[in-house]
Structure formats: structure tokens, C-alpha cells
Design an enzyme around this catalytic site. Structure first.
Site, PDB file in Angstrom:
ATOM      1  N   VAL A 161      10.591   3.816  -4.273  1.00 54.17           N
ATOM      2  CA  VAL A 161       9.867   3.470  -3.562  1.00 54.17           C
ATOM      3  C   VAL A 161       9.261   2.770  -2.355  1.00 54.17           C
ATOM      4  O   VAL A 161       8.636   3.695  -2.703  1.00 54.17           O
ATOM      5  CB  VAL A 161      11.508   2.540  -2.780  1.00 54.17           C
ATOM      6  CG1 VAL A 161      12.513   2.959  -3.408  1.00 54.17           C
ATOM      7  CG2 VAL A 161      11.452   4.344  -1.371  1.00 54.17           C
ATOM      8  N   LYS A 162       8.714   1.820  -1.235  1.00 54.60           N
ATOM      9  CA  LYS A 162       7.434   1.352  -1.209  1.00 54.60           C
ATOM     10  C   LYS A 162       7.840   1.649  -0.061  1.00 54.60           C
ATOM     11  O   LYS A 162       8.170   1.180   1.111  1.00 54.60           O
ATOM     12  CB  LYS A 162       7.674   0.036  -0.942  1.00 54.60           C
ATOM     13  CG  LYS A 162       5.893  -0.236  -2.353  1.00 54.60           C
ATOM     14  CD  LYS A 162       5.549  -1.596  -2.319  1.00 54.60           C
ATOM     15  CE  LYS A 162       4.196  -1.628  -1.532  1.00 54.60           C
ATOM     16  NZ  LYS A 162       3.403  -0.971  -2.417  1.00 54.60           N
ATOM     17  N   ASN A 163       8.005   3.313   0.659  1.00 57.29           N
ATOM     18  CA  ASN A 163       7.960   3.806   1.680  1.00 57.29           C
ATOM     19  C   ASN A 163       7.043   3.750   2.447  1.00 57.29           C
ATOM     20  O   ASN A 163       5.855   4.188   1.352  1.00 57.29           O
ATOM     21  CB  ASN A 163       9.046   4.931   1.366  1.00 57.29           C
ATOM     22  CG  ASN A 163       9.496   5.923   2.533  1.00 57.29           C
ATOM     23  OD1 ASN A 163       9.546   5.248   3.474  1.00 57.29           O
ATOM     24  ND2 ASN A 163       9.300   6.699   2.490  1.00 57.29           N
ATOM     25  N   TYR A 167       2.121   6.491   1.923  1.00 57.42           N
ATOM     26  CA  TYR A 167       0.744   6.195   1.318  1.00 57.42           C
ATOM     27  C   TYR A 167      -0.225   7.512   2.239  1.00 57.42           C
ATOM     28  O   TYR A 167      -1.248   7.107   1.804  1.00 57.42           O
ATOM     29  CB  TYR A 167       0.301   4.705   1.762  1.00 57.42           C
ATOM     30  CG  TYR A 167       1.209   3.909   0.758  1.00 57.42           C
ATOM     31  CD1 TYR A 167       0.454   3.614  -0.944  1.00 57.42           C
ATOM     32  CD2 TYR A 167       2.769   3.642   0.385  1.00 57.42           C
ATOM     33  CE1 TYR A 167       1.415   2.850  -1.062  1.00 57.42           C
ATOM     34  CE2 TYR A 167       3.495   3.171  -0.392  1.00 57.42           C
ATOM     35  CZ  TYR A 167       2.538   2.555  -1.384  1.00 57.42           C
ATOM     36  OH  TYR A 167       3.175   1.852  -2.776  1.00 57.42           O
TER      37      TYR A 167
END
Ligand code: PMP
Length: 318
Positions: A161-163, A167
Site C-alpha cells: 500500500v501507499k503508506n 518512503y
């Protein structure tokens, strides 16, 4: 967007389109709200006629936002149709007539003085737009280094997921690569198999077969990767295999490219100073860039279902 300005006139924040400079939060709101944030990166491409933007796979991006929010236990108070309408409205309000990046960001509201593990916090949702020119077919290439950092794994953080917190891992790998004189990094997972780049997935071509690390290799569930698998099969008639990929395969591949919303299709011409193929953009990558550009800009009618068209007014004649 106001001419000469680096920011859009409006952002969409918590249910309303608001002037950019009115959208501020107090500094004490930072901290836990950002640790818990999830986001999306979406692109809109200008069509050849100059009066229509095409948002690429908006629905799929919003569905991934919904999954990311569910995973970090943030409640989404809007339907995907509402967010979709807010996004197209924002593009029109900002009078956008160029390739654009759209970034929805969901974060916990009112976290000041709260503990980091508090659950049931209200979610806030922000949608911002910024110019992002396409680099497809420009001849851009990248050199890559296999990172000494490993990709976060399922038992530590959720890579699919784009947590936002994920990053930091990407950033460490990207910074290391650039300081060592490369353009980007390729991360291996905890099993030593190839995973992905700091902000993009990866495909390689070996003996006329396309190979890409499978979802279990610690990659983001990439919407571009998913689309390109279809394009490679249906448009270019090539075989695509999703499986575990060894590091050695990177060095022996005929062609390698990264792919993603920002990366689009970016040829990688050298890895750890091994030339990839002839060390230039290979024929499959070249053909894929053209096929993908035709889809993104609305020229290829077969993939109209991937595009949300947005009519943007042409500027008044002076
Ligand atoms: N992996 C990572 C870590 C990314 O940040 C991105 C960009 N969102 C991708 C892969 C590509 O995903 P998508 O095609 O959905 O943009």
C-alpha cells in the site's frame, strides 16, 4: 493555475474546494498525522486536441487509496464517486492545460497531544495538483545500483500500500544511489530477490520474455505495472511472467525498465556498471513507450476505459 505561480489556485480539502493559501494547518498537527498518512499519485495527460485532459486509471487509484486507508485504520468519509468528482472539478478550477500530477493524501486529523497508537482518529483528506511533464519518448535513460538497503517486508511494514512512512526506505536507497553516482536504486527483498525501485516497479526482458517481480516480492500493487502487463501482452504480443527474480538476472537481461505513475516507462541502461543489453534503449522498451503514450493521451481507443476525460476550457483569445 495562476500564470508564473508554482502552486495551483485551489486544493480540495475535507469536502471543499478551497483557495490554496487558505489551506494551512498548525505546526503541532505534524508528527503522528504524517507517520500515519497514506496517499496516491495519479497522472492526467493532455490530449492532442489541447482541450481535454485524460486522468489515467482514476478509479483504480482511488480504490487503492481506500485499501491503504483501511489498512492504517483511517475512515474514508467520502464515496469514491465524490472524490472522483472533486478531482475532475479541481483540474477544471485550476485551469490545467498540461500534464499534471494529482496527489490525494489522507492523514489523521487533530493528532496534537495524542499518542501515536490512538485509533479511531478522524481522517482528513487533501487533494493537490502540480505540473509534471511526461518524459516518454524523450530518450531519457537511467543508471541503477542494487541498494545495500533491503526493501521493507510484510513482517515489518506493508509494502503493497501507499503508506507515507514506507518512503523512508525508498529515500535511503535513492539517496545512497545518487551519492554513489547512479540515477536510481533497485532494492532486493529480505530473501535477496529483486523487489522494486524507490518509487517504481521493475520489468526485465530476457530472451523475448518479460519478467517482473510478483506482488509477494515486496512491491507496491502498482497500477502502471498492471496496465503495462496488459499492453505488453495485447498490443506487443509478448509473454509476461510474474515471479521471483534473481539479482543475476538483472545483469544478464537484454532490457530493463522501471515503471510507475511518475516513472511511466523509464529505460535502465546500466546496473552496477553492467551494460543492460547494448547499453542503450532496447526495441521492446522503445515500442512500449510509444504504445503507452498513445494510451495515455487518448489515441488508442481500445483502452478508453482506463481514461477519465476532463474537458478543460481553452484560454480566451487576447
Ligand atoms: N513502487 C513504489 C514504491 C512506488 O512509490 C510507486 C509509485 N506509486 C510504484 C511502485 C508504481 O506504482 P503505480 O504504478 O501505481 O504508480
Amino acid at each position: 493555475m495562476t500564470s508564473g505561480s508554482m502552486h495551483p489556485d485551489f486544493v480540495w480539502w475535507n469536502g471543499e474546494r478551497r483557495p490554496w493559501d487558505e489551506c494551512t494547518i498548525h505546526v503541532t498537527e505534524l508528527g503522528w498525522s504524517t507517520v500515519g498518512a497514506v496517499f496516491e499519485g495519479i497522472r492526467a495527460y493532455m490530449g492532442d486536441s489541447g482541450d481535454e485532459l485524460h486522468i489515467f486509471r482514476l478509479q483504480e487509484h482511488l480504490e487503492r487509496l481506500e485499501r491503504s486507508m483501511r489498512l492504517v485504520r483511517l475512515r474514508l468519509d467520502y464515496s469514491l464517486d465524490q472524490i472522483s468528482a472533486a478531482t475532475t472539478d479541481l483540474l477544471r478550477a485550476n485551469e490545467i492545460r498540461e500534464d499534471t500530477y494529482i496527489r490525494p493524501l489522507a492523514y489523521a486529523a487533530d493528532t496534537s497531544g495524542k499518542r501515536f497508537a490512538q485509533i479511531g482518529l478522524d481522517a482528513a483528506l487533501l487533494i493537490n495538483t502540480s505540473p509534471m511533464a511526461s518524459h516518454l519518448k524523450t530518450g531519457i535513460t537511467q543508471t541503477a545500483k542494487v541498494s545495500s538497503w533491503r526493501r521493507i517486508s510484510e513482517d515489518v511494514m506493508p509494502p503493497r500500500v501507499k503508506n507515507l512512512s514506507n518512503y523512508r526506505n525508498s529515500q535511503l536507497a535513492g539517496m545512497e544511489a545518487r551519492l554513489d553516482g547512479y540515477d536510481t536504486a533497485i532494492l532486493l527483498n529480505q530473501q535477496g530477490k529483486v523487489s522494486e525501485g524507490p518509487g517504481a516497479c521493475l520489468m526485465l526482458i530476457s530472451r523475448n520474455q518479460i519478467v517482473t517481480p510478483d506482488i509477494g516480492s515486496g512491491i507496491l500493487e502498482s497500477i502502471t505495472r498492471d496496465a503495462l502487463i496488459v499492453v505488453l501482452r495485447e498490443v506487443l504480443g509478448l509473454e509476461v511472467v510474474e515471479r521471483e527474480v534473481d539479482r543475476t538476472e538483472l545483469y544478464l537481461a537484454d532490457e530493463v525498465f522501471t515503471c510507475g505513475t511518475a516513472a511511466e516507462v523509464t529505460p535502465v541502461v546500466s546496473i552496477d556498471k553492467y551494460d543492460v543489453g547494448a547499453g542503450t534503449i532496447g526495441p521492446v522498451t522503445h515500442a512500449l513507450e510509444t504504445a503507452f503514450d498513445d494510451i495515455l493521451r487518448g489515441r488508442d481507443a481500445r483502452y478508453a476505459h482506463w481514461r477519465t476525460p476532463v474537458q478543460v476550457a481553452t484560454p480566451a483569445a487576447v
